[in-house]
Enzyme design. Structure first.
Site, PDB file in Angstrom:
ATOM      1  N   HIS A  74       0.835  -1.203   0.000  1.00  0.00           N
ATOM      2  CA  HIS A  74       0.000   0.000   0.000  1.00  0.00           C
ATOM      3  C   HIS A  74       0.867   1.249   0.000  1.00  0.00           C
ATOM      4  O   HIS A  74       1.994   1.242   0.474  1.00  0.00           O
ATOM      5  CB  HIS A  74      -0.968   0.020   1.186  1.00  0.00           C
ATOM      6  CG  HIS A  74      -0.324  -0.055   2.535  1.00  0.00           C
ATOM      7  ND1 HIS A  74       0.222  -1.221   3.046  1.00  0.00           N
ATOM      8  CD2 HIS A  74      -0.143   0.892   3.478  1.00  0.00           C
ATOM      9  CE1 HIS A  74       0.707  -0.990   4.256  1.00  0.00           C
ATOM     10  NE2 HIS A  74       0.505   0.290   4.537  1.00  0.00           N
ATOM     11  N   HIS A 127       0.954   5.240   1.143  1.00  0.00           N
ATOM     12  CA  HIS A 127       0.390   6.300   1.986  1.00  0.00           C
ATOM     13  C   HIS A 127       0.423   7.601   1.196  1.00  0.00           C
ATOM     14  O   HIS A 127       1.464   7.954   0.623  1.00  0.00           O
ATOM     15  CB  HIS A 127       1.236   6.500   3.249  1.00  0.00           C
ATOM     16  CG  HIS A 127       1.226   5.362   4.196  1.00  0.00           C
ATOM     17  ND1 HIS A 127       0.454   5.354   5.329  1.00  0.00           N
ATOM     18  CD2 HIS A 127       1.908   4.184   4.190  1.00  0.00           C
ATOM     19  CE1 HIS A 127       0.657   4.226   5.984  1.00  0.00           C
ATOM     20  NE2 HIS A 127       1.535   3.496   5.312  1.00  0.00           N
TER      21      HIS A 127
END
Length: 143
Positions: free
Chosen positions: A102, A104
């Site tokens: 992922h 940010h």
């Protein structure tokens, strides 16, 4: 962690709780539940990978494209971000805590004096519901 026990896979499947701000065929983006700054968003590929080593390179472009779109929304709206940090923590030593790749997207404001180490220690959720609604509107306005 196995794919079956992945909290981000649950969110991608629509089973886990999240404040989703963007989704398409390749990625889902949702607010971090303990943001470093208001609007802090996580962008995850729909296909599970625990880190960069097992991320299909074809997912890199959609992942960063969505992160760019969210960053632009944070800078061009009432969020008032002057800049954005994009961060991808890969492995425990890099402070990765959820082992589903992922990115940010962290909005920054001039003079905010935010440092990531301090920010990760003092995270506060705030009103995620209204933040998500405002960010969805800002992202949709880019079309």
């Amino acid at each position: 962690m196995t794919h079956d026990a992945c909290v981000f896979c649950d969110i991608v499947a629509g089973h886990g709780p999240a404040h989703v701000v963007y989704s398409d065929d390749d990625v889902v983006a949702f607010l971090d539940r303990a943001p470093v700054a208001r609007g802090h968003t996580l962008v995850v590929p729909r296909t599970h990978s625990s880190g960069l080593a097992d991320l299909d390179p074809s997912f890199g472009t959609p992942l960063l494209s969505a992160a760019q779109r969210i960053a632009n929304a944070l800078k061009g709206s009432e969020f008032g971000a002057d800049g954005v940090n994009l961060a991808l923590n890969d492995g425990r030593a890099a402070m990765q805590t959820v082992f589903h790749t992922h990115v940010h997207v962290v909005p920054r404001r001039s003079g905010d004096k935010l440092t990531f180490a301090k920010g990760f220690l003092t995270r506060r959720p705030g009103d995620l519901e209204s933040t998500a609604a405002q960010l969805r509107t800002a992202i949709a306005a880019q079309k």
